[in-house]
Design an enzyme around this catalytic site. Sequence first.
Site, PDB file in Angstrom:
ATOM      1  N   GLU A  54      -4.515 -65.849 -16.499  1.00 32.52           N
ATOM      2  CA  GLU A  54      -3.255 -65.376 -15.918  1.00 32.52           C
ATOM      3  C   GLU A  54      -2.621 -66.427 -15.009  1.00 32.52           C
ATOM      4  OE1 GLU A  54      -1.410 -62.873 -16.587  1.00 32.52           O
ATOM      5  OE2 GLU A  54      -2.698 -61.477 -17.648  1.00 32.52           O
ATOM      6  N   ASN A  66       9.872 -62.517 -17.888  1.00 29.65           N
ATOM      7  CA  ASN A  66       9.613 -61.338 -18.723  1.00 29.65           C
ATOM      8  C   ASN A  66      10.921 -60.818 -19.322  1.00 29.65           C
ATOM      9  OD1 ASN A  66       6.836 -61.289 -18.157  1.00 29.65           O
ATOM     10  ND2 ASN A  66       7.181 -60.185 -16.253  1.00 29.65           N
ATOM     11  N   ASP A  68      11.953 -57.854 -19.827  1.00 30.70           N
ATOM     12  CA  ASP A  68      12.549 -56.699 -19.132  1.00 30.70           C
ATOM     13  C   ASP A  68      13.092 -57.075 -17.750  1.00 30.70           C
ATOM     14  OD1 ASP A  68      10.277 -57.044 -17.622  1.00 30.70           O
ATOM     15  OD2 ASP A  68       9.523 -55.000 -17.885  1.00 30.70           O
ATOM     16  N   SER A  70      11.440 -58.109 -15.229  1.00 30.51           N
ATOM     17  CA  SER A  70      10.434 -58.030 -14.168  1.00 30.51           C
ATOM     18  C   SER A  70       9.767 -59.398 -13.997  1.00 30.51           C
ATOM     19  CB  SER A  70       9.393 -56.972 -14.508  1.00 30.51           C
ATOM     20  OG  SER A  70       8.645 -57.363 -15.644  1.00 30.51           O
ATOM     21  N   ASN A  79       2.788 -57.293 -11.548  1.00 32.48           N
ATOM     22  CA  ASN A  79       4.148 -57.147 -12.062  1.00 32.48           C
ATOM     23  C   ASN A  79       5.055 -56.331 -11.136  1.00 32.48           C
ATOM     24  OD1 ASN A  79       6.059 -55.306 -13.948  1.00 32.48           O
ATOM     25  ND2 ASN A  79       5.883 -57.384 -14.745  1.00 32.48           N
TER      26      ASN A  79
END
Length: 148
Positions: A54, A66, A68, A70, A79
Amino acid sequence: MRSILIITLLSCFCAAYEAKVFSKCELARKLKTKGMDGYHGYSLANWVCMAQYESKFDTRAFNGRNTDGSKDYGIFQLNSRWWCKNSNQPSANACNKTCNKFLDDNIDDDITCAKRVVRDPNGMSAWVAWVKHCKGKNLSRYLAGCRL
Ligand SMILES: *[C@@H]1O[C@H](CO)[C@@H](O)[C@H](O)[C@H]1NC(C)=O
Ligand SMILES: *[C@@H]1O[C@H](CO)[C@@H](O)[C@H](O)[C@H]1NC(C)=O
Ligand SMILES: [Ca+2]
């Protein structure tokens, strides 16, 4: 005088966002003291593997791309839609935190939030990188050579 003031202000700002990149074993020890070995059924190596993919163990890792809208914050890429609140989006804010708190060098709050994430029904599958790189794999190398 003016430039000295500006430099002082800048250095204060940087100090507040001190970056820390953990080593593998340092993170493993920290997670272990925080009770993550076996937390919700996931061995320590799973957490180290997840953080490796990550964030590469970088407490200041940030992803603003991202689809969306976010964003993902810090060593566990928490997130902004679900777990923390930033200034420009609605959020479920299930960890009740400002997202910037997941970019500093103190990961105690990040760990508390990761525990909240894994208690959801999806468990560690919440982390796409864990599914891709860690789930069901031999993870012994993520703790290899560490004094725990
Ligand atoms: C959220 O955090 C604040 C402190 O930052 C605290 O005052 C508040 O009670 C918390 N809310 C919940 C629901 O835990
Ligand atoms: C995992 O890999 C290590 C090192 O390569 C090996 O010693 C160990 O037997 C493996 N464990 C399993 C369950 O395959
Ligand atoms: Ca933090």
